[in-house]
Scaffold this motif. Sequence first.
Motif, PDB file in Angstrom:
ATOM      1  N   UNK A 292     -16.827 -35.215 -38.838  1.00 37.58           N
ATOM      2  CA  UNK A 292     -17.028 -34.620 -37.517  1.00 37.58           C
ATOM      3  C   UNK A 292     -17.299 -35.664 -36.440  1.00 37.58           C
ATOM      4  N   UNK A 293     -16.914 -35.334 -35.203  1.00 38.54           N
ATOM      5  CA  UNK A 293     -17.182 -36.209 -34.066  1.00 38.54           C
ATOM      6  C   UNK A 293     -18.631 -35.991 -33.605  1.00 38.54           C
ATOM      7  N   UNK A 294     -19.394 -37.090 -33.476  1.00 35.61           N
ATOM      8  CA  UNK A 294     -20.826 -37.010 -33.148  1.00 35.61           C
ATOM      9  C   UNK A 294     -21.087 -37.573 -31.750  1.00 35.61           C
ATOM     10  N   UNK A 295     -20.313 -38.630 -31.400  1.00 32.83           N
ATOM     11  CA  UNK A 295     -20.572 -39.413 -30.194  1.00 32.83           C
ATOM     12  C   UNK A 295     -19.603 -39.068 -29.077  1.00 32.83           C
ATOM     13  N   UNK A 296     -20.069 -39.160 -27.845  1.00 34.05           N
ATOM     14  CA  UNK A 296     -19.169 -39.115 -26.695  1.00 34.05           C
ATOM     15  C   UNK A 296     -18.526 -37.757 -26.486  1.00 34.05           C
ATOM     16  N   UNK A 297     -17.477 -37.721 -25.637  1.00 33.81           N
ATOM     17  CA  UNK A 297     -16.814 -36.439 -25.332  1.00 33.81           C
ATOM     18  C   UNK A 297     -16.154 -35.869 -26.588  1.00 33.81           C
ATOM     19  N   UNK A 298     -16.116 -34.545 -26.696  1.00 37.88           N
ATOM     20  CA  UNK A 298     -15.479 -33.917 -27.854  1.00 37.88           C
ATOM     21  C   UNK A 298     -16.369 -33.851 -29.085  1.00 37.88           C
ATOM     22  N   UNK A 299     -17.676 -34.213 -28.950  1.00 41.94           N
ATOM     23  CA  UNK A 299     -18.589 -34.134 -30.100  1.00 41.94           C
ATOM     24  C   UNK A 299     -18.767 -32.678 -30.508  1.00 41.94           C
ATOM     25  N   UNK A 300     -18.929 -32.427 -31.833  1.00 44.28           N
ATOM     26  CA  UNK A 300     -19.071 -31.031 -32.276  1.00 44.28           C
ATOM     27  C   UNK A 300     -20.435 -30.741 -32.896  1.00 44.28           C
ATOM     28  N   UNK A 301     -21.245 -31.794 -33.162  1.00 47.23           N
ATOM     29  CA  UNK A 301     -22.543 -31.574 -33.809  1.00 47.23           C
ATOM     30  C   UNK A 301     -23.409 -32.803 -33.545  1.00 47.23           C
ATOM     31  N   UNK A 302     -24.723 -32.689 -33.746  1.00 41.58           N
ATOM     32  CA  UNK A 302     -25.586 -33.864 -33.549  1.00 41.58           C
ATOM     33  C   UNK A 302     -25.574 -34.731 -34.804  1.00 41.58           C
ATOM     34  N   UNK A 303     -26.254 -35.894 -34.692  1.00 41.99           N
ATOM     35  CA  UNK A 303     -26.221 -36.817 -35.834  1.00 41.99           C
ATOM     36  C   UNK A 303     -27.138 -36.383 -36.977  1.00 41.99           C
ATOM     37  N   UNK A 304     -28.065 -35.443 -36.728  1.00 36.10           N
ATOM     38  CA  UNK A 304     -29.008 -35.057 -37.786  1.00 36.10           C
ATOM     39  C   UNK A 304     -28.347 -34.154 -38.824  1.00 36.10           C
ATOM     40  N   UNK A 305     -28.399 -34.591 -40.083  1.00 33.57           N
ATOM     41  CA  UNK A 305     -27.780 -33.802 -41.157  1.00 33.57           C
ATOM     42  C   UNK A 305     -28.455 -32.450 -41.329  1.00 33.57           C
ATOM     43  N   UNK A 306     -29.712 -32.340 -40.861  1.00 34.39           N
ATOM     44  CA  UNK A 306     -30.420 -31.060 -41.004  1.00 34.39           C
ATOM     45  C   UNK A 306     -29.772 -29.973 -40.139  1.00 34.39           C
ATOM     46  N   UNK A 307     -28.975 -30.401 -39.146  1.00 34.07           N
ATOM     47  CA  UNK A 307     -28.307 -29.405 -38.289  1.00 34.07           C
ATOM     48  C   UNK A 307     -26.887 -29.166 -38.808  1.00 34.07           C
ATOM     49  N   UNK A 308     -26.596 -27.935 -39.248  1.00 37.82           N
ATOM     50  CA  UNK A 308     -25.261 -27.698 -39.831  1.00 37.82           C
ATOM     51  C   UNK A 308     -24.161 -27.665 -38.760  1.00 37.82           C
ATOM     52  N   UNK A 309     -22.922 -27.924 -39.203  1.00 42.03           N
ATOM     53  CA  UNK A 309     -21.774 -27.831 -38.287  1.00 42.03           C
ATOM     54  C   UNK A 309     -21.486 -26.348 -38.039  1.00 42.03           C
ATOM     55  N   UNK A 310     -21.092 -26.011 -36.807  1.00 47.55           N
ATOM     56  CA  UNK A 310     -20.919 -24.596 -36.416  1.00 47.55           C
ATOM     57  C   UNK A 310     -20.062 -23.785 -37.409  1.00 47.55           C
ATOM     58  N   UNK A 311     -20.468 -22.523 -37.592  1.00 50.39           N
ATOM     59  CA  UNK A 311     -19.725 -21.604 -38.465  1.00 50.39           C
ATOM     60  C   UNK A 311     -19.134 -20.494 -37.585  1.00 50.39           C
ATOM     61  N   UNK A 312     -18.358 -19.600 -38.213  1.00 48.22           N
ATOM     62  CA  UNK A 312     -17.805 -18.467 -37.439  1.00 48.22           C
ATOM     63  C   UNK A 312     -18.924 -17.623 -36.833  1.00 48.22           C
ATOM     64  N   UNK A 313     -20.018 -17.483 -37.584  1.00 49.46           N
ATOM     65  CA  UNK A 313     -21.142 -16.675 -37.097  1.00 49.46           C
ATOM     66  C   UNK A 313     -21.714 -17.285 -35.816  1.00 49.46           C
ATOM     67  N   UNK A 314     -21.856 -18.641 -35.821  1.00 48.56           N
ATOM     68  CA  UNK A 314     -22.383 -19.323 -34.624  1.00 48.56           C
ATOM     69  C   UNK A 314     -21.461 -19.092 -33.429  1.00 48.56           C
ATOM     70  N   UNK A 315     -20.148 -19.145 -33.687  1.00 43.69           N
ATOM     71  CA  UNK A 315     -19.196 -18.965 -32.585  1.00 43.69           C
ATOM     72  C   UNK A 315     -19.281 -17.534 -32.052  1.00 43.69           C
ATOM     73  N   UNK A 316     -19.419 -16.560 -32.962  1.00 44.41           N
ATOM     74  CA  UNK A 316     -19.521 -15.157 -32.531  1.00 44.41           C
ATOM     75  C   UNK A 316     -20.780 -14.923 -31.705  1.00 44.41           C
ATOM     76  N   UNK A 317     -21.877 -15.535 -32.141  1.00 47.96           N
ATOM     77  CA  UNK A 317     -23.151 -15.312 -31.441  1.00 47.96           C
ATOM     78  C   UNK A 317     -23.296 -16.249 -30.247  1.00 47.96           C
ATOM     79  N   UNK A 318     -22.289 -17.099 -30.041  1.00 50.54           N
ATOM     80  CA  UNK A 318     -22.312 -18.086 -28.964  1.00 50.54           C
ATOM     81  C   UNK A 318     -23.491 -19.051 -29.114  1.00 50.54           C
TER      82      UNK A 318
END
Length: 760
Positions: A292-318
């Motif tokens: 996953x992209x972490x740095x700069x424009x187009x990043x999708x998640x933070x660097x902390x592994x404790x934070x999961x990458x977005x799922x369909x549920x996250x997208x639905x709930x915005x």
Amino acid sequence: MAEFLDLESQDAVRMPWNVLPGTKQEAANCVVPIASIYTPLKPFPNMPVLPYSPLRCRNCRSVLNPFSIVDFISKIWICPFCRHRNHFPPHYHSISDENLPAELFPQYTTIEYESPTEKSTVPPVFMFVVDTCMIEEEIGFLKSALSQAVGLVPENSLVGLITFGTYVHVHELGFGQIPKVYVFKGSKEVTKDQVLEQMNFFLKKPKPSTGVVAGVRDGLSEESIARFLLPASECEFALNSVLEELQKDPWPVPADQRAMRCTGTALSVAAHLLGACVPGSGARIMAFVGGPSIEGPGAIVTKNLSEPIRSHKDLDKDSAPYYHKAVKFYEELSKQLVHQGHVLDLFACALDQVGVAELKVAVERTGGLVVLAESFGHSVFKDSLKRVFQSGDYDLGLSSNGIFEVNCSKDIKVQGVIGPCASLEKKGPLCSESVVGQGNTVAWKMCGLDKATSLCLIFEIVKKDSPDAIGQSANNQFYFQFLTYYQHTSGQMRLRATTLSRRWVAGAGSIQDLIAGFDQEAAAVVMARLVSFKMESEAEFDPIRWLDKSLIHLCTRFGDYQKDSPSSFSLSPRFSIFPQFIFHLRRSQFVQVFNNSPDETAYFRMILNRENVANSVVMIQPSLISYSFHSAPEPALLDVAAIAADRILLLDSYFAVVVFHGSTIAQWRNAGYHNQPEHGVFAQLLQAPRDDADAIIKERFPVPRIVICDQHGSQARFLLAKLNPSATYNSDAVPGGDILFTDDVSFEVFLDHLQRLAVQ
């Protein structure tokens, strides 16, 4: 289906309705939209290529075609689209009934023109953008795949290399003495001017004070471009030595964090560099991303592994904080690439998500290729990359710089295109008010297209006449013309023109005609593209409800029944498989997002949106072939009842090809019977599905995953998930058969409900 396949083999077009409803109201009653799935570059062995420019109508710019009315005496032709009278130019003066030019032959409704003067001077360009934030093993796999690819790249093409991790490294391949690299910080957005400035493009020649810097004609010297883009024949050594030295990104990564990968910045630098050096040429950015992209424009998640990458549920709930920002960044990037005429290809290989869902817009609008695999060592990736550069029988036929235009009769308007293209915003009287996909235009840019690229055009009938008025008008034909202007692999510019005519009907008694012209495969594919598009663009959209309502309305309109009597319900053979397609579409990976990541769903939909009808149907309803001692290989029903202990099943679900051994066969194989000379028949039985699977894999892109599994084994899920659950844990199972542990309804129950609702 035979006649629809004949139409496709003549014009590369499949339409759900081959006899069209004549008025707006009739079309609305038909439920499935008036549409066509067109493969612009489908190869035709005996299609003529004419060495001159096409003759166009002075009024609507459509091209002379076999449906034009020709007056040989006064040398005039009448355009079937706008009825305008056009004079033939002097070089057509010898035209007569006996002496027709090829474009008027009735069998050449699809024809190509090659412009003798227009040829691109810039060879094809491949810019490799390579991720280095991976474990050593993955980098090893990727290095060997890339050095193999460098050997396969066409001799005359130009090649460049960018590697990225926490920083972006642009490699100067033309500087032979020592490796030379320009470095950009990954966390900041980089502008085109910064790229040119920092990479010393204006050392010898000052920057022009006005205008955009674009290529040699704007004052960039040939040698400054040749530092970064070298002919493949010259740079193989330099490239391979850089690749050999390539190592894991050196920045330390704490155990509880992700590597600081700056995918967006790297792609942006690549786009700026190509935009400055080779604008308007057939250039491809080939991105190899391993996380996953972490740095700069187009990043999708933070660097902390404790934070999961977005799922369909996250997208639905915005509740995916980076998603919209990243999509917006890639939308801007796609506009820049479309403007430059360049393609973005994506090879995403990782066990976790890399951000395909965000990148989708840039890949799809530029007509790029996409491959998703678990590792750079996986055959899905390695074989697909080889196929990109392969010539011969399985050549992809990569072409570039396409512009696709459509023209149609005045009673039809274009709502839009669902497929790999970008709107050129060329408005006209043919544009419909309601927009689907890339709409509000009659022309689309296709930066990259190949022999398989297929567009789905959605039309709207705007005619409001009453059937009585129609009775008097003699001409009941609608005409369509598709023009694809593109750069052929030879570098020559070509125009392919396909002109079709379809009869329309309206009023009482027209139902039988509509039924006779219904192509249920094409209809299923149009509904699949439409439902995928609606799921992505409409907030509160319920796909299952929409598909069910559409199917019920269609059955009510075209079924044969007495009111309120479900047992009397029957469908014409033209419609009989359609409910089955919809049943499998409801359960498919395009509609069911549970169990798939947003990346996987985006990947499946991107492939669906670019494939032809035959391939798309396999994605919706996989094919199943049964092999046994008792009979030759034969198609089996896609049902749990097809499983038997003494059978081998071959399932082709497009993305995976599964060879499934029944339990008895697996036991015999484990006992090694196939190695004994007296059991030669058994050895042949084991080999036959493997050979058929290899034949499927050979001609498909992306290369499907092959799964060899046994009944009751863990990999059997690849087959079981696709079968109709006619025997489940709470129903009577066939002895020796198998059961599915699911609460899904079976096809029989689905049909039962459909009949009850349709006759109300």
